[in-house]
Design a protein around this motif. Structure first.
Motif, PDB file in Angstrom:
ATOM      1  N   VAL A 123     -34.540 -58.145 -47.485  1.00 18.25           N
ATOM      2  CA  VAL A 123     -34.864 -57.403 -48.701  1.00 18.25           C
ATOM      3  C   VAL A 123     -34.663 -58.314 -49.916  1.00 18.25           C
ATOM      4  O   VAL A 123     -33.907 -59.280 -49.857  1.00 18.25           O
ATOM      5  CB  VAL A 123     -33.998 -56.130 -48.857  1.00 18.25           C
ATOM      6  CG1 VAL A 123     -34.302 -55.132 -47.752  1.00 18.25           C
ATOM      7  CG2 VAL A 123     -32.523 -56.469 -48.877  1.00 18.25           C
ATOM      8  N   LYS A 124     -35.338 -57.999 -50.980  1.00 21.95           N
ATOM      9  CA  LYS A 124     -35.244 -58.802 -52.202  1.00 21.95           C
ATOM     10  C   LYS A 124     -33.852 -58.711 -52.814  1.00 21.95           C
ATOM     11  O   LYS A 124     -33.171 -57.700 -52.678  1.00 21.95           O
ATOM     12  CB  LYS A 124     -36.285 -58.348 -53.217  1.00 21.95           C
ATOM     13  CG  LYS A 124     -37.706 -58.658 -52.783  1.00 21.95           C
ATOM     14  CD  LYS A 124     -38.605 -58.779 -53.993  1.00 21.95           C
ATOM     15  CE  LYS A 124     -40.001 -59.200 -53.608  1.00 21.95           C
ATOM     16  NZ  LYS A 124     -40.107 -60.538 -53.092  1.00 21.95           N
ATOM     17  N   VAL A 125     -33.475 -59.813 -53.485  1.00 22.20           N
ATOM     18  CA  VAL A 125     -32.185 -59.863 -54.176  1.00 22.20           C
ATOM     19  C   VAL A 125     -32.413 -60.196 -55.646  1.00 22.20           C
ATOM     20  O   VAL A 125     -33.441 -60.771 -56.011  1.00 22.20           O
ATOM     21  CB  VAL A 125     -31.243 -60.908 -53.528  1.00 22.20           C
ATOM     22  CG1 VAL A 125     -30.962 -60.562 -52.078  1.00 22.20           C
ATOM     23  CG2 VAL A 125     -31.791 -62.317 -53.650  1.00 22.20           C
ATOM     24  N   PRO A 126     -31.451 -59.839 -56.505  1.00 25.18           N
ATOM     25  CA  PRO A 126     -31.581 -60.184 -57.924  1.00 25.18           C
ATOM     26  C   PRO A 126     -31.543 -61.694 -58.135  1.00 25.18           C
ATOM     27  O   PRO A 126     -30.909 -62.420 -57.365  1.00 25.18           O
ATOM     28  CB  PRO A 126     -30.350 -59.538 -58.566  1.00 25.18           C
ATOM     29  CG  PRO A 126     -29.790 -58.608 -57.558  1.00 25.18           C
ATOM     30  CD  PRO A 126     -30.240 -59.095 -56.221  1.00 25.18           C
ATOM     31  N   GLN A 127     -32.206 -62.142 -59.184  1.00 27.86           N
ATOM     32  CA  GLN A 127     -32.127 -63.555 -59.561  1.00 27.86           C
ATOM     33  C   GLN A 127     -30.739 -63.842 -60.122  1.00 27.86           C
ATOM     34  O   GLN A 127     -30.007 -62.923 -60.495  1.00 27.86           O
ATOM     35  CB  GLN A 127     -33.215 -63.898 -60.572  1.00 27.86           C
ATOM     36  CG  GLN A 127     -34.607 -63.879 -59.973  1.00 27.86           C
ATOM     37  CD  GLN A 127     -34.723 -64.847 -58.789  1.00 27.86           C
ATOM     38  OE1 GLN A 127     -34.461 -66.027 -58.913  1.00 27.86           O
ATOM     39  NE2 GLN A 127     -35.097 -64.307 -57.632  1.00 27.86           N
ATOM     40  N   LEU A 128     -30.393 -65.116 -60.187  1.00 27.71           N
ATOM     41  CA  LEU A 128     -29.081 -65.534 -60.666  1.00 27.71           C
ATOM     42  C   LEU A 128     -29.212 -66.256 -62.003  1.00 27.71           C
ATOM     43  O   LEU A 128     -30.124 -67.071 -62.183  1.00 27.71           O
ATOM     44  CB  LEU A 128     -28.413 -66.472 -59.650  1.00 27.71           C
ATOM     45  CG  LEU A 128     -27.014 -66.877 -60.070  1.00 27.71           C
ATOM     46  CD1 LEU A 128     -25.985 -66.101 -59.284  1.00 27.71           C
ATOM     47  CD2 LEU A 128     -26.813 -68.351 -59.893  1.00 27.71           C
ATOM     48  N   ILE A 129     -28.316 -65.950 -62.899  1.00 30.98           N
ATOM     49  CA  ILE A 129     -28.256 -66.634 -64.188  1.00 30.98           C
ATOM     50  C   ILE A 129     -27.002 -67.510 -64.199  1.00 30.98           C
ATOM     51  O   ILE A 129     -25.884 -66.991 -64.257  1.00 30.98           O
ATOM     52  CB  ILE A 129     -28.191 -65.623 -65.357  1.00 30.98           C
ATOM     53  CG1 ILE A 129     -29.400 -64.695 -65.325  1.00 30.98           C
ATOM     54  CG2 ILE A 129     -28.071 -66.362 -66.687  1.00 30.98           C
ATOM     55  CD1 ILE A 129     -29.280 -63.513 -66.259  1.00 30.98           C
ATOM     56  N   PRO A 130     -27.175 -68.836 -64.113  1.00 31.52           N
ATOM     57  CA  PRO A 130     -25.994 -69.706 -64.188  1.00 31.52           C
ATOM     58  C   PRO A 130     -25.527 -69.806 -65.636  1.00 31.52           C
ATOM     59  O   PRO A 130     -26.343 -69.826 -66.558  1.00 31.52           O
ATOM     60  CB  PRO A 130     -26.517 -71.044 -63.666  1.00 31.52           C
ATOM     61  CG  PRO A 130     -27.975 -71.025 -63.981  1.00 31.52           C
ATOM     62  CD  PRO A 130     -28.412 -69.588 -63.909  1.00 31.52           C
ATOM     63  N   GLU A 131     -24.213 -69.869 -65.835  1.00 28.92           N
ATOM     64  CA  GLU A 131     -23.678 -69.916 -67.193  1.00 28.92           C
ATOM     65  C   GLU A 131     -22.968 -71.231 -67.514  1.00 28.92           C
ATOM     66  O   GLU A 131     -23.230 -71.832 -68.539  1.00 28.92           O
ATOM     67  CB  GLU A 131     -22.721 -68.740 -67.418  1.00 28.92           C
ATOM     68  CG  GLU A 131     -23.417 -67.393 -67.302  1.00 28.92           C
ATOM     69  CD  GLU A 131     -22.462 -66.227 -67.405  1.00 28.92           C
ATOM     70  OE1 GLU A 131     -22.666 -65.388 -68.293  1.00 28.92           O
ATOM     71  OE2 GLU A 131     -21.501 -66.173 -66.604  1.00 28.92           O
ATOM     72  N   THR A 132     -22.080 -71.676 -66.654  1.00 24.86           N
ATOM     73  CA  THR A 132     -21.314 -72.891 -66.938  1.00 24.86           C
ATOM     74  C   THR A 132     -22.116 -74.128 -66.544  1.00 24.86           C
ATOM     75  O   THR A 132     -23.119 -74.039 -65.824  1.00 24.86           O
ATOM     76  CB  THR A 132     -19.984 -72.898 -66.157  1.00 24.86           C
ATOM     77  OG1 THR A 132     -20.273 -73.050 -64.753  1.00 24.86           O
ATOM     78  CG2 THR A 132     -19.187 -71.620 -66.395  1.00 24.86           C
ATOM     79  N   ASP A 133     -21.664 -75.286 -66.987  1.00 22.81           N
ATOM     80  CA  ASP A 133     -22.329 -76.538 -66.612  1.00 22.81           C
ATOM     81  C   ASP A 133     -22.332 -76.730 -65.104  1.00 22.81           C
ATOM     82  O   ASP A 133     -23.343 -77.131 -64.524  1.00 22.81           O
ATOM     83  CB  ASP A 133     -21.654 -77.738 -67.297  1.00 22.81           C
ATOM     84  CG  ASP A 133     -21.934 -77.787 -68.790  1.00 22.81           C
ATOM     85  OD1 ASP A 133     -22.891 -77.120 -69.253  1.00 22.81           O
ATOM     86  OD2 ASP A 133     -21.194 -78.495 -69.501  1.00 22.81           O
ATOM     87  N   LEU A 134     -21.208 -76.448 -64.451  1.00 19.27           N
ATOM     88  CA  LEU A 134     -21.133 -76.591 -62.997  1.00 19.27           C
ATOM     89  C   LEU A 134     -22.084 -75.617 -62.310  1.00 19.27           C
ATOM     90  O   LEU A 134     -22.782 -75.983 -61.354  1.00 19.27           O
ATOM     91  CB  LEU A 134     -19.699 -76.384 -62.507  1.00 19.27           C
ATOM     92  CG  LEU A 134     -19.468 -76.521 -60.999  1.00 19.27           C
ATOM     93  CD1 LEU A 134     -19.888 -77.911 -60.500  1.00 19.27           C
ATOM     94  CD2 LEU A 134     -18.009 -76.251 -60.666  1.00 19.27           C
TER      95      LEU A 134
END
Length: 170
Positions: A123-134
């Motif tokens: 099933v589809k999953v939400p996209q991810l928003i990276p925040e920190t440099d790492l």
């Protein structure tokens, strides 16, 4: 489906290394560490997707330092990138120095999970928003790692692996 941040998937497990979990030289069995990492990573993937998740692959494991009997071990996992139904989860393993209390990075790993419905279908999953440099670094690397895996499995032609090609072009 609302995108989520890596920090929303963060999972931390801390435990002690017991005698029954060690090899003849009193270090944690590698398989025991893999199982701990799998459990921690599955929680991170489930937090991100809010679905049942299954381990699709263990893409990378680095046993950089042995983990002695009696050590306090902390496994930290976060989703590093979400694709259609799969999620890459990056793990860091820390051991706590008995005397100073300082945490030392012992190992790391990358697992891939797939979110499934009650019948086991992806099933589809939400996209991810990276925040920190790492998080941004791991997010960018995840696509290259996925393309490399697909090329090696002969599921993608090398000429289609645009992120990999970009590494070698001037």
């Amino acid at each position: 489906m609302e995108p989520r941040t890596a920090s929303q998937s963060k999972s931390i497990m801390t435990d002690l290394v017991l005698p029954s979990e060690t090899n003849p030289i009193n270090n944690l069995f590698g398989g025991e560490l893999l199982a701990r990492m799998d459990r921690c990573a599955s929680i991170a993937a489930r937090r991100h997707s809010r679905r049942i998740v299954v381990t699709a692959s263990v893409n990378h494991v680095a046993f950089n330092h042995s983990i002695p009997l009696g050590s306090v071990v902390t496994v930290e996992a976060k989703v590093s990138r979400a694709f259609s139904s799969s999620m890459e989860v990056y793990l860091d393993v820390w051991i706590e120095d008995r005397e100073s209390g300082e945490c030392i990075k012992a190992n790391e790993a990358i697992y891939t999970f797939v979110a499934v419905d009650e019948r086991g279908r992806p099933v589809k999953v939400p996209q991810l928003i990276p925040e920190t440099d790492l998080e941004k670094e791991r997010f960018e690397g995840a696509l290259r790692r996925k393309q490399l895996s697909l090329v090696l499995a002969k599921k993608m032609k090398p000429s289609e692996a645009t992120e990999l090609k970009a590494l070698f072009e001037d």
